[in-house]
Design a protein around this motif. Sequence first.
Motif, PDB file in Angstrom:
ATOM      1  N   ALA A 117       0.834  -1.203   0.000  1.00  0.00           N
ATOM      2  CA  ALA A 117       0.000   0.000   0.000  1.00  0.00           C
ATOM      3  C   ALA A 117       0.869   1.254   0.000  1.00  0.00           C
ATOM      4  O   ALA A 117       0.599   2.214  -0.729  1.00  0.00           O
ATOM      5  N   ALA A 118       1.930   1.252   0.791  1.00  0.00           N
ATOM      6  CA  ALA A 118       2.821   2.407   0.856  1.00  0.00           C
ATOM      7  C   ALA A 118       3.542   2.612  -0.471  1.00  0.00           C
ATOM      8  O   ALA A 118       3.722   3.751  -0.920  1.00  0.00           O
ATOM      9  N   GLU A 119       3.953   1.524  -1.110  1.00  0.00           N
ATOM     10  CA  GLU A 119       4.616   1.654  -2.412  1.00  0.00           C
ATOM     11  C   GLU A 119       3.644   2.174  -3.460  1.00  0.00           C
ATOM     12  O   GLU A 119       4.019   2.984  -4.321  1.00  0.00           O
ATOM     13  N   ALA A 120       2.387   1.741  -3.422  1.00  0.00           N
ATOM     14  CA  ALA A 120       1.375   2.259  -4.346  1.00  0.00           C
ATOM     15  C   ALA A 120       1.144   3.747  -4.108  1.00  0.00           C
ATOM     16  O   ALA A 120       1.028   4.528  -5.060  1.00  0.00           O
ATOM     17  N   PRO A 125       4.936  15.975  -6.057  1.00  0.00           N
ATOM     18  CA  PRO A 125       6.365  15.937  -5.746  1.00  0.00           C
ATOM     19  C   PRO A 125       6.726  16.470  -4.360  1.00  0.00           C
ATOM     20  O   PRO A 125       7.745  16.066  -3.803  1.00  0.00           O
ATOM     21  N   ALA A 126       5.899  17.311  -3.786  1.00  0.00           N
ATOM     22  CA  ALA A 126       6.238  17.885  -2.479  1.00  0.00           C
ATOM     23  C   ALA A 126       6.250  16.840  -1.373  1.00  0.00           C
ATOM     24  O   ALA A 126       6.946  16.984  -0.373  1.00  0.00           O
ATOM     25  N   ALA A 127       5.498  15.758  -1.524  1.00  0.00           N
ATOM     26  CA  ALA A 127       5.394  14.739  -0.469  1.00  0.00           C
ATOM     27  C   ALA A 127       6.285  13.529  -0.718  1.00  0.00           C
ATOM     28  O   ALA A 127       6.261  12.578   0.064  1.00  0.00           O
ATOM     29  N   ILE A 128       7.070  13.555  -1.760  1.00  0.00           N
ATOM     30  CA  ILE A 128       7.859  12.379  -2.141  1.00  0.00           C
ATOM     31  C   ILE A 128       8.850  11.981  -1.044  1.00  0.00           C
ATOM     32  O   ILE A 128       8.933  10.806  -0.672  1.00  0.00           O
ATOM     33  N   ALA A 129       9.604  12.917  -0.526  1.00  0.00           N
ATOM     34  CA  ALA A 129      10.633  12.575   0.465  1.00  0.00           C
ATOM     35  C   ALA A 129      10.019  11.953   1.710  1.00  0.00           C
ATOM     36  O   ALA A 129      10.534  10.957   2.232  1.00  0.00           O
ATOM     37  N   GLN A 130       8.906  12.496   2.169  1.00  0.00           N
ATOM     38  CA  GLN A 130       8.247  11.950   3.356  1.00  0.00           C
ATOM     39  C   GLN A 130       7.731  10.540   3.105  1.00  0.00           C
ATOM     40  O   GLN A 130       7.920   9.640   3.918  1.00  0.00           O
ATOM     41  N   GLN A 131       7.088  10.322   1.955  1.00  0.00           N
ATOM     42  CA  GLN A 131       6.561   8.991   1.654  1.00  0.00           C
ATOM     43  C   GLN A 131       7.685   7.997   1.400  1.00  0.00           C
ATOM     44  O   GLN A 131       7.606   6.838   1.791  1.00  0.00           O
ATOM     45  N   ARG A 132       8.763   8.452   0.763  1.00  0.00           N
ATOM     46  CA  ARG A 132       9.905   7.572   0.509  1.00  0.00           C
ATOM     47  C   ARG A 132      10.510   7.107   1.835  1.00  0.00           C
ATOM     48  O   ARG A 132      10.856   5.934   1.993  1.00  0.00           O
ATOM     49  N   HIS A 185       8.890   6.817   4.648  1.00  0.00           N
ATOM     50  CA  HIS A 185       7.912   5.881   5.212  1.00  0.00           C
ATOM     51  C   HIS A 185       8.056   4.497   4.569  1.00  0.00           C
ATOM     52  O   HIS A 185       8.082   3.469   5.257  1.00  0.00           O
ATOM     53  N   VAL A 186       8.175   4.465   3.245  1.00  0.00           N
ATOM     54  CA  VAL A 186       8.336   3.193   2.536  1.00  0.00           C
ATOM     55  C   VAL A 186       9.627   2.512   2.965  1.00  0.00           C
ATOM     56  O   VAL A 186       9.646   1.303   3.195  1.00  0.00           O
ATOM     57  N   ASN A 187      10.693   3.272   3.115  1.00  0.00           N
ATOM     58  CA  ASN A 187      11.967   2.672   3.534  1.00  0.00           C
ATOM     59  C   ASN A 187      11.880   2.100   4.942  1.00  0.00           C
ATOM     60  O   ASN A 187      12.462   1.050   5.227  1.00  0.00           O
ATOM     61  N   ARG A 188      11.127   2.770   5.836  1.00  0.00           N
ATOM     62  CA  ARG A 188      10.929   2.211   7.182  1.00  0.00           C
ATOM     63  C   ARG A 188      10.165   0.895   7.108  1.00  0.00           C
ATOM     64  O   ARG A 188      10.505  -0.082   7.781  1.00  0.00           O
ATOM     65  N   LEU A 189       9.118   0.852   6.272  1.00  0.00           N
ATOM     66  CA  LEU A 189       8.348  -0.384   6.127  1.00  0.00           C
ATOM     67  C   LEU A 189       9.189  -1.478   5.467  1.00  0.00           C
ATOM     68  O   LEU A 189       9.094  -2.649   5.838  1.00  0.00           O
ATOM     69  N   ARG A 190      10.012  -1.096   4.484  1.00  0.00           N
ATOM     70  CA  ARG A 190      10.889  -2.079   3.842  1.00  0.00           C
ATOM     71  C   ARG A 190      11.883  -2.643   4.851  1.00  0.00           C
ATOM     72  O   ARG A 190      12.188  -3.823   4.831  1.00  0.00           O
TER      73      ARG A 190
END
Length: 75
Positions: free
Chosen positions: A19-22, A32-39, A41-46
């Motif tokens: 879900a986070a990757e989607a 693009p403004a939220a990319i760093a924050q979501q990235r 988050h995805v890295n924490r889940l990974r």
Amino acid sequence: MRNPLSPIARLARHLRLQAAEADLAYMEARGPAAIAQQRAHVNRLRAAVQAPPLLPISTEAIRRRIERNAKQVLL
């Protein structure tokens, strides 16, 4: 003795990761403004599922990918 809920917890972590990757793919295309924050988050889940972190990506690479995907849809 193994915890009978371990497979369910593992599945839940993988589903959260998917879900986070989607969400990340959506944001890279539209926000693009939220990319760093979501990235992050995805890295924490990974990391929670012992997957390697995502490689850094430039805004130019994101733009090229979006344009390529748009062209594929249109053609």
